[in-house]
Design a protein around this motif. Structure first.
Motif, short mmCIF file in Angstrom:
data_model
loop_
_atom_site.label_atom_id
_atom_site.label_comp_id
_atom_site.label_asym_id
_atom_site.label_seq_id
_atom_site.Cartn_x
_atom_site.Cartn_y
_atom_site.Cartn_z
N ILE A 1 -6.23 -38.63 -21.25
CA ILE A 1 -6.55 -39.18 -22.57
C ILE A 1 -8.02 -38.90 -22.86
CG2 ILE A 1 -4.73 -40.87 -22.87
CD1 ILE A 1 -6.45 -42.95 -21.52
N ALA A 2 -8.25 -37.76 -23.47
CA ALA A 2 -9.62 -37.28 -23.69
C ALA A 2 -10.42 -38.18 -24.62
CB ALA A 2 -9.58 -35.86 -24.25
N GLY A 3 -9.75 -38.99 -25.41
CA GLY A 3 -10.47 -39.83 -26.37
C GLY A 3 -10.90 -41.17 -25.82
N ILE A 4 -10.72 -41.43 -24.53
CA ILE A 4 -10.99 -42.75 -23.97
C ILE A 4 -12.48 -42.93 -23.68
CG2 ILE A 4 -10.71 -42.11 -21.54
CD1 ILE A 4 -9.39 -45.31 -23.26
N ARG A 5 -12.96 -44.16 -23.81
CA ARG A 5 -14.34 -44.48 -23.41
C ARG A 5 -14.42 -44.42 -21.89
NH1 ARG A 5 -16.66 -49.12 -21.70
NH2 ARG A 5 -14.84 -50.38 -22.27
N THR A 6 -15.35 -43.67 -21.36
CA THR A 6 -15.39 -43.43 -19.92
C THR A 6 -16.30 -44.39 -19.17
OG1 THR A 6 -17.16 -41.80 -20.23
CG2 THR A 6 -14.89 -40.98 -20.24
N GLU A 7 -17.19 -45.09 -19.85
CA GLU A 7 -18.11 -46.00 -19.17
C GLU A 7 -17.34 -47.11 -18.47
OE1 GLU A 7 -21.80 -49.05 -20.23
OE2 GLU A 7 -20.87 -47.82 -21.79
N GLY A 8 -17.49 -47.20 -17.16
CA GLY A 8 -16.83 -48.25 -16.39
C GLY A 8 -15.37 -47.98 -16.09
N LEU A 9 -14.86 -46.82 -16.44
CA LEU A 9 -13.44 -46.51 -16.25
C LEU A 9 -13.14 -46.35 -14.75
CD1 LEU A 9 -10.72 -45.80 -17.68
CD2 LEU A 9 -11.46 -43.41 -17.57
N ARG A 10 -12.18 -47.12 -14.24
CA ARG A 10 -11.81 -47.06 -12.82
C ARG A 10 -10.58 -46.19 -12.57
NH1 ARG A 10 -13.79 -51.20 -9.45
NH2 ARG A 10 -15.23 -52.63 -10.51
N GLY A 11 -9.74 -46.06 -13.55
CA GLY A 11 -8.50 -45.31 -13.39
C GLY A 11 -7.53 -45.69 -14.49
N GLY A 12 -6.25 -45.49 -14.24
CA GLY A 12 -5.24 -45.82 -15.24
C GLY A 12 -3.84 -45.70 -14.68
N VAL A 13 -2.89 -46.03 -15.53
CA VAL A 13 -1.47 -45.90 -15.19
C VAL A 13 -0.77 -45.19 -16.34
CG1 VAL A 13 0.65 -47.08 -14.50
CG2 VAL A 13 -1.58 -48.10 -13.94
N GLN A 14 -0.01 -44.16 -16.02
CA GLN A 14 0.78 -43.48 -17.04
C GLN A 14 2.24 -43.87 -16.89
OE1 GLN A 14 0.24 -39.18 -18.04
NE2 GLN A 14 2.42 -38.97 -17.56
N TYR A 15 2.86 -44.24 -18.02
CA TYR A 15 4.28 -44.57 -18.04
C TYR A 15 4.90 -43.99 -19.30
CZ TYR A 15 3.73 -48.18 -21.64
OH TYR A 15 3.48 -48.83 -22.82
N TRP A 16 6.22 -44.16 -19.44
CA TRP A 16 6.94 -43.53 -20.55
C TRP A 16 7.69 -44.55 -21.41
CZ3 TRP A 16 6.84 -38.31 -21.71
CH2 TRP A 16 6.17 -37.50 -20.78
N ASP A 17 7.61 -44.32 -22.70
CA ASP A 17 8.45 -45.01 -23.68
C ASP A 17 8.85 -43.96 -24.70
OD1 ASP A 17 9.47 -47.64 -23.68
OD2 ASP A 17 7.46 -48.49 -23.72
N GLY A 18 9.21 -44.37 -25.92
CA GLY A 18 9.60 -43.40 -26.94
C GLY A 18 8.89 -43.66 -28.24
N GLN A 19 8.89 -42.67 -29.12
CA GLN A 19 8.38 -42.86 -30.47
C GLN A 19 9.35 -42.21 -31.46
OE1 GLN A 19 5.21 -39.09 -30.64
NE2 GLN A 19 4.70 -40.97 -31.65
N PHE A 20 9.23 -42.59 -32.73
CA PHE A 20 10.18 -42.09 -33.72
C PHE A 20 9.59 -42.17 -35.12
CE2 PHE A 20 10.46 -46.47 -34.26
CZ PHE A 20 11.55 -46.95 -34.97
N ASP A 21 10.27 -41.54 -36.05
CA ASP A 21 9.95 -41.69 -37.47
C ASP A 21 10.93 -42.73 -37.99
OD1 ASP A 21 9.78 -41.54 -40.24
OD2 ASP A 21 9.33 -39.39 -40.22
N ASP A 22 10.47 -43.98 -38.11
CA ASP A 22 11.38 -45.09 -38.38
C ASP A 22 12.11 -44.96 -39.71
OD1 ASP A 22 9.02 -45.53 -39.79
OD2 ASP A 22 8.64 -47.51 -38.94
N ALA A 23 11.40 -44.61 -40.78
CA ALA A 23 12.05 -44.54 -42.10
C ALA A 23 13.05 -43.39 -42.16
CB ALA A 23 11.00 -44.39 -43.20
N ARG A 24 12.70 -42.24 -41.63
CA ARG A 24 13.64 -41.12 -41.67
C ARG A 24 14.85 -41.39 -40.76
NH1 ARG A 24 13.07 -37.14 -44.70
NH2 ARG A 24 14.72 -36.01 -43.59
N LEU A 25 14.64 -42.12 -39.68
CA LEU A 25 15.78 -42.49 -38.85
C LEU A 25 16.70 -43.44 -39.60
CD1 LEU A 25 16.90 -41.99 -35.93
CD2 LEU A 25 16.05 -44.27 -35.42
N ALA A 26 16.13 -44.36 -40.37
CA ALA A 26 16.95 -45.27 -41.17
C ALA A 26 17.79 -44.50 -42.18
CB ALA A 26 16.06 -46.28 -41.89
#
Length: 538
Positions: free
Chosen positions: A157-182
């Motif tokens: 995640i290149a846009g993250i503030r790096t000061e004090g950053l210790r690490g992170g966790v990556q996980y998965w969910d989903g995204q959609f175009d809600d109105a077009r799906l409707a």
């Protein structure tokens, strides 16, 4: 436009309003009449039509105009509900998530999230919860949860503030175009035989004795009043369900308490430069305990969301100044490039229809994060079925539950035919088709297997703006129930939600095309005023 049509699906059904109205008012008794054209109502209509029932659906405004077009654009199981102990709710949603992504892969796709850690122990604590999240998904998992060191987090995640950053966790969910799906749900229900019509409001219920037997309706365009008869009426109007159910209660001599506790969620949209890349940001607990997202979507970035209880339920809620302050302040804590008010391209709000517990001190105190996200189905003594609560991800499970209650308590007949749960929505790409990520700007790819039909319409090579052609406006009018400039630029195209100033600039040309196609006033002035509101960051 740069992308080209790559496949040919079935010919799209027309949505000519005169024909739909004629079908709607023809003398008959429908098996099911659904009131409300959001995710829940459309899910109910589709499921019932697939089971062989005769179905009509009425929406007072446009399809998904309320809550269902104003989400954070996430198809998710609910990470934050794990800490509240709602494991069955999370497990159900994770499996529904997989099913939704498979039904419309051009409109709903996996999305990687990264949760940054700045404090000691934060990565281990939240990482354990996200591992549990993955475990609950089991075979419906979208990807592995990974622990990242500081360097890997910066790369992810290149846009993250790096000061004090210790690490992170990556996980998965989903995204959609809600109105077009409707809209895809509506068109799929129509393909299965349902009659779906927007801009038709329900004025009241019709009774035979003490049983609901239909509705009194009004066509908003012509001011035409008519009655529809049905074996069962489903009230699926989301945050507004109490209007119809309390009117039904008064008819029966009952003073019903409210079923819904509205909560407002606000989102701000900024340029992709504030959060470059194809992964989303999750901050599970900000300074005041709320959740912050930064989600790349259709070439822009969504920042949000708030969770503010409110007593009223306006059709067009607006962000409050303090909500905007909170999002910008918290985004500035985590984004290397902090957004300001003048950077906001569009600011919008939606109301969540949270199901109110019988005695909810949390709701009364405004702490809507603690109010259950589970749905509720209520069947009144008159047979009116009301369904509310839940979330987009579980629309299908909500529909099955509502139909089950309708059969057992409201007298709806058993299914004429059984249908497999695995099905494709209208426009779903053919197997093996190359997919374009939903983080990319809008284009032909959002039309899936219908791209060639779209490109055969006049104006396919004339762009109004990147990702929007004259042909797309004509397709919206002919095949997607669009009746106004707002219908097109807010929900068939998502331009209003992404860049309000651009949407206002496009509006006169869209209005001209709609007038050519439909021969009606497409409400240009009303849309221009709305675009001014979305572009004004309070």
């Amino acid at each position: 436009m740069t992308d080209k049509p790559v496949e040919v699906g079935p010919a799209p059904l027309p949505t000519r309003r005169e024909d739909l109205l004629a079908q709607l008012v023809a003398p008959q008794i429908w098996d099911l009449l659904v009131v409300g054209g959001g995710a829940t109502g459309l899910g109910v209509a589709l499921q019932a039509a697939r089971e062989g029932l005769t179905v009509a659906l009425l929406e007072a405004n446009d399809l998904a105009q309320g809550t269902s077009s104003r989400s954070t654009k996430l198809v998710h199981g609910g990470v934050r509900y794990l800490a509240q102990g709602h494991w069955p709710l999370v497990s159900e949603a994770l499996h529904e998530r997989r099913a939704l992504l498979e039904r419309a892969p051009h409109l709903a796709q996996p999305l990687a999230f990264v949760m940054p850690a700045y404090r000691w122990g934060e990565q281990a604590f939240y990482g354990a919860g996200l591992k549990l999240y993955e475990w609950l998904a089991a075979s419906a998992s979208l990807g592995k949860t990974r622990f990242l060191n500081a360097q890997s987090t910066r790369e992810a995640i290149a846009g993250i503030r790096t000061e004090g950053l210790r690490g992170g966790v990556q996980y998965w969910d989903g995204q959609f175009d809600d109105a077009r799906l409707a809209v895809a749900l509506a068109r799929t229900a129509a393909r299965e035989g349902a009659c779906v019509l927007n801009h038709v409001s329900v004025q009241g219920l019709i009774y035979e004795g003490k049983r609901v037997a239909g509705v009194q309706a009004r066509d908003a365009e012509r001011g035409l009043d008519f009655e529809l008869r049905a074996q069962c009426v489903v009230n699926a109007t989301g945050v507004w369900v109490d209007g119809l159910r309390q009117a039904d209660g008064r008819q029966l001599g009952q003073d019903l308490p409210a079923l819904v506790s509205p909560s407002q969620g606000v989102h701000l949209v900024v340029d992709a430069s504030f959060w470059p890349g194809d992964k989303a940001l999750l901050v599970p607990r900000t300074e005041d305990g709320r959740v912050l997202f930064a989600v790349p979507w259709l070439g822009k970035v969504l920042l949000g969301t708030t969770d503010t209880g409110r007593e009223d339920a306006p059709t067009e809620p607006r962000p409050a100044s303090e909500e905007v302050d909170w999002i910008l302040q918290e985004a500035g804590r985590y984004l290397a490039k902090a957004p300001r008010r003048q950077d906001v391209l569009s600011a919008w709000a939606g109301l969540r229809p949270l199901a109110r517990p019988a005695a909810s001190s949390a709701a009364q105190n405004g702490a809507t994060q603690k109010v259950s996200r589970e749905h509720q189905v209520e069947v009144s003594a008159s047979g009116l079925v009301t369904v509310t609560g839940g979330k987009w991800t579980t629309y299908s499970a909500m529909a099955e539950d509502a139909l089950g209650q309708a059969r057992s308590l409201a007298g709806l007949k058993p299914p004429i035919r059984s249908q497999a749960k695995n099905y494709k929505l209208v426009g779903a790409p053919l197997a093996g088709a190359e997919l374009v990520g939903l983080n990319q700007p809008a284009g032909l790819h959002l039309f899936g297997s219908e791209q060639s039909w779209l490109c055969a319409l006049p104006g396919a090579d004339i762009e109004l703006a990147p990702g929007l052609t004259e042909a797309m406006v004509r397709f919206a009018a002919r095949h997607e129930y669009a009746r106004s400039v707002e219908d097109v630029l807010a929900r068939r195209s998502r331009c209003l939600f992404l860049d309000a100033a651009l949407a206002k600039a496009l509006a006169p040309r869209v209005a001209h095309i709609l007038n050519e196609e439909l021969g009606i006033d497409p409400a240009l002035a009303a849309f221009e005023a709305l675009a001014d509101d979305y572009g004004r960051c309070p």
